[in-house]
Enzyme design. Structure first.
Site, mmCIF file in Angstrom:
data_model
loop_
_atom_site.group_PDB
_atom_site.id
_atom_site.type_symbol
_atom_site.label_atom_id
_atom_site.label_comp_id
_atom_site.label_asym_id
_atom_site.label_seq_id
_atom_site.Cartn_x
_atom_site.Cartn_y
_atom_site.Cartn_z
ATOM 1 N N CYS A 89 75.078 76.392 30.952
ATOM 2 C CA CYS A 89 75.623 75.143 30.418
ATOM 3 C C CYS A 89 75.553 75.122 28.880
ATOM 4 O O CYS A 89 76.241 75.884 28.230
ATOM 5 C CB CYS A 89 74.922 73.955 31.061
ATOM 6 S SG CYS A 89 75.858 72.436 30.884
ATOM 7 N N HIS A 100 75.272 75.179 36.517
ATOM 8 C CA HIS A 100 73.813 75.257 36.595
ATOM 9 C C HIS A 100 73.419 76.122 37.792
ATOM 10 O O HIS A 100 73.395 75.644 38.917
ATOM 11 C CB HIS A 100 73.211 73.857 36.735
ATOM 12 C CG HIS A 100 73.268 73.074 35.460
ATOM 13 N ND1 HIS A 100 72.245 73.082 34.547
ATOM 14 C CD2 HIS A 100 74.243 72.305 34.930
ATOM 15 C CE1 HIS A 100 72.576 72.333 33.508
ATOM 16 N NE2 HIS A 100 73.785 71.838 33.715
ATOM 17 N N GLU A 151 70.553 77.117 38.468
ATOM 18 C CA GLU A 151 69.182 76.833 38.920
ATOM 19 C C GLU A 151 69.111 75.720 39.956
ATOM 20 O O GLU A 151 68.084 75.542 40.595
ATOM 21 C CB GLU A 151 68.292 76.494 37.713
ATOM 22 C CG GLU A 151 68.512 75.118 37.073
ATOM 23 C CD GLU A 151 69.676 75.082 36.084
ATOM 24 O OE1 GLU A 151 70.543 75.978 36.130
ATOM 25 O OE2 GLU A 151 69.724 74.134 35.273
#
Ligand code: XMP
Length: 609
Positions: free
Chosen positions: A80, A173, A175
């Protein structure tokens, strides 16, 4: 043994911690670094991941950080904001705009080892305002994004790479779990591109940490305060294994801010764990109540509790003849980062493990913190490996300052600061909230966190009936759009209060007993309904607010979901349980009303102070 490790640069919010936990799950150590850490702090890593950011934009002063990391000859991956920074640094372009939020499809256009084992189209999670519109000459586009299930290009450069430079970026993202195969992508980077060996396992952590403790303590002994919480209990067991129970003096202090029956339960548990040899107990509730007398301001209360802990244990250490011992603490990784660790943030709340006297002792090498590298979930895993009972490992976290941060105090003066701004903005939300709901700003404040900064602001009470989703929507609109508001609570007593009166109230044994009673009712309810282990925590809070002259205290329930305690969302209690709690809590003498906290973290913290 030295481990291969990854540095995760924390550009704010909680993204970096999530990335670090995902890397650690691959058995590779990940450490958090701040953007302005000197370049020396990045020595010894096999790779770097740049986190996203909740507020930063790749423009202006926000993009000032240690750019010398780009001169390091190790792979760097950005998510990001980090992705945009990498694109920009190597000659690409980033513009304001092109917002994407929520699910998207990633269409892979050139094969790359970052996506080994994955499909040509992958579900990813997007949350960005700025966008990469061009990449530098060394880079290739690996994929573009589309709306879910569609194929038209929404955004170019959703993933980029330069194998020559070993620089990579994902606009999404990776994660978060909403990126379906994000963990595989992170594994391809960490294990593949960075070539990290997965050596960081719990078994080796135990062996290495025991060796470290023995090394630091030498032939001395250690003194540990045990609250009964997961962290100090696991620390005690680990230290006991490393040093032997005779070299580990334990002290449990009843600070008067414990839950009902807690101190006795803690002592029993520690004896059962074989740690009874040097187990000491002191009832210091008078010391704590004296230190808290008359205090109303949250930070002042926290400081008084922290300082009293130090004073009491110094006194007890002398009494027990163990003043020369090193001090051990069950501090975990986020605790070292949340207070002062993050240079970008001011102190949201003073952590009692980091009050100045303790900090001085840490600097002098007199403190042993065997869990300081671990996240909570890792402490629990460690606890299970060390043979702790399941319910001891999975009990809800309980803050060091105990009920002290759940019992609000007041001089009795109404706090209406900023109401002239709040009320008109609230009226706008109320107009759109539907006729059945009334919104009231409450004349006191609680602690929260906005954009990584402490926010000591007013709560809004929603009265009236609506469905859960609608209540959450209205609450969200209130705390996101009305200035000076960091929480929303739902009045379970029914109609909007006609009169509100803030009463003068300090930290007294009587009020603490009432809170203990209310808390015990709530905890018992969660267990009876089989949801205790489904939720992260459920603080019960008491505020000296009289509603309609019925009693002195407003009880607030804060059931939440969370992963690491650093972000949280409200948990919906079953209606049947809410009904039972309403009946039992409103029946307590001195209770004037009951409300449910509907606030996410941020902007509300989990604890009210
Ligand atoms: P907040 O209120 O900051 O809480 O959202 C995050 C998590 O930390 C716990 N907490 C503390 N734990 N000492 C502790 O040991 C403290 O001073 C402290 N303050 C908050 C809180 O219960 C939640 O799990």
């Amino acid at each position: 043994m030295t481990h291969d490790k990854i540095a995760v640069v924390d550009f704010g919010g909680q993204y970096a911690h999530l990335i670090a936990t995902k890397v650690r799950r691959l058995h590779v150590l990940a450490e958090i670094r701040q953007p302005d850490d000197p370049i020396e702090a990045f020595a010894g890593f096999k790779g770097i991941i740049l986190s996203g950011s909740p507020s930063l934009s790749a423009f202006g002063e926000d993009d000032v950080y240690t750019k010398a990391i780009y001169d390091l000859d190790i792979p760097i991956l950005g998510f990001c904001f980090g992705h945009q920074e990498i694109a920009k640094h190597y000659g690409g372009a980033v513009v304001h705009g092109g917002r994407e939020w929520g699910y998207a499809d990633l269409h892979l256009t050139s094969p790359h080892r970052l996506f080994d084992g994955l499909a040509a189209v992958e579900q990813v999670w997007m949350s960005h305002y700025d966008s990469v519109t061009a990449i530098g000459p060394d880079f290739v586009e690996l994929g573009y994004s589309s709306l879910p299930g569609e194929s038209a290009v929404q955004h170019r450069y959703a993933a980029i790479a330069s194998d020559a430079l070993r620089r990579y970026g994902f606009q999404f993202h990776a994660e978060v779990d909403d990126t379906l195969h994000g963990s595989e992508m992170i594994a391809n980077f960490v294990l593949g591109i960075c070539g990290c060996r997965p050596s960081w396992t719990m078994e080796q952590f135990i062996a290495a940490e025991m060796a470290k403790v023995r090394d630091q303590v030498g032939d001395g002994s250690v003194f540990l305060l045990v609250s009964g919480g997961v962290d100090s209990t696991v620390a005690a067991v680990l230290l006991g294994k490393a040093l032997g129970p005779e070299r580990l003096s334990l002290l449990h202090i009843d600070n008067g801010l414990m839950r009902r029956g807690e101190s006795q339960a803690v002592l029993t548990m520690l004896r059962e764990l074989g740690l009874g040899a040097q187990l000491n107990f002191v009832d210091a509730s008078d010391d704590f109540l004296a230190a808290l007398a008359g205090l109303t301001e949250p930070e002042a209360k926290r400081r008084a509790i922290g300082d009293t802990f130090v004073r009491v244990f110094e006194r007890e250490a002398l009494r027990l003849g163990i003043a020369e011992h090193l001090l051990a603490q069950g501090t975990i990784y986020p605790d070292t980062i949340e207070t002062g660790g993050t240079k970008r943030a001011d102190t949201i709340k003073t952590h009692h493990n980091r009050v100045p006297i303790i900090q001085e002792m840490i600097d002098a090498g007199k403190v042993v913190e065997p869990l300081a590298e671990l996240y909570k979930v890792e402490v629990r895993e460690l606890g299970e490996k060390l043979g702790l009972r399941h319910d001891a490992v999975w009990r809800h976290p309980f803050p060091g300052p105990g009920l002290g941060v759940r019992l609000l105090c007041s001089t009795g003066r109404e706090d209406r600061e900023g109401f002239h701004e709040v009320e008109p903005a609230l009226a706008v939300v109320a107009a759109g909230a539907g006729a059945g709901l009334r919104l009231t700003v409450l004349p006191f404040r609680s602690v929260g966190v906005k954009a990584d900064l402490r926010a000591y602001e007013h709560p809004v009470m929603i009265s009236g009936d609506s469905d859960w989703e609608d209540l959450l929507r209205v609450a969200g609109t209130v705390y996101k759009t009305v200035p000076g508001i960091n929480r929303c609570i739902w009045n379970l007593g029914g109609a909007a209060p006609e009169t509100l009166r803030v009463l003068a109230a300090t930290m007294t044994r009587e009020r603490l007993d009432l809170l203990r009673e209310a808390d015990a009712i709530v905890m018992d309810g969660l267990r009876r309904h089989g949801i205790y282990h489904e939720i992260w925590q459920c603080p019960t809070v008491l505020v000296p607010l009289e509603i309609d002259g019925r009693g002195r205290e407003l009880v607030i329930l804060r059931p939440i979901n969370s992963e690491r305690g650093m972000t949280a969302t409200p948990y919906r209690l079953p209606d049947a349980l809410l009904g039972e709690l309403r009946e039992a809590l409103l029946a307590l003498e001195g209770v004037s009303g009951l409300a449910l906290d509907l606030t996410t973290k941020p902007p509300g913290t989990i604890e009210w102070e």
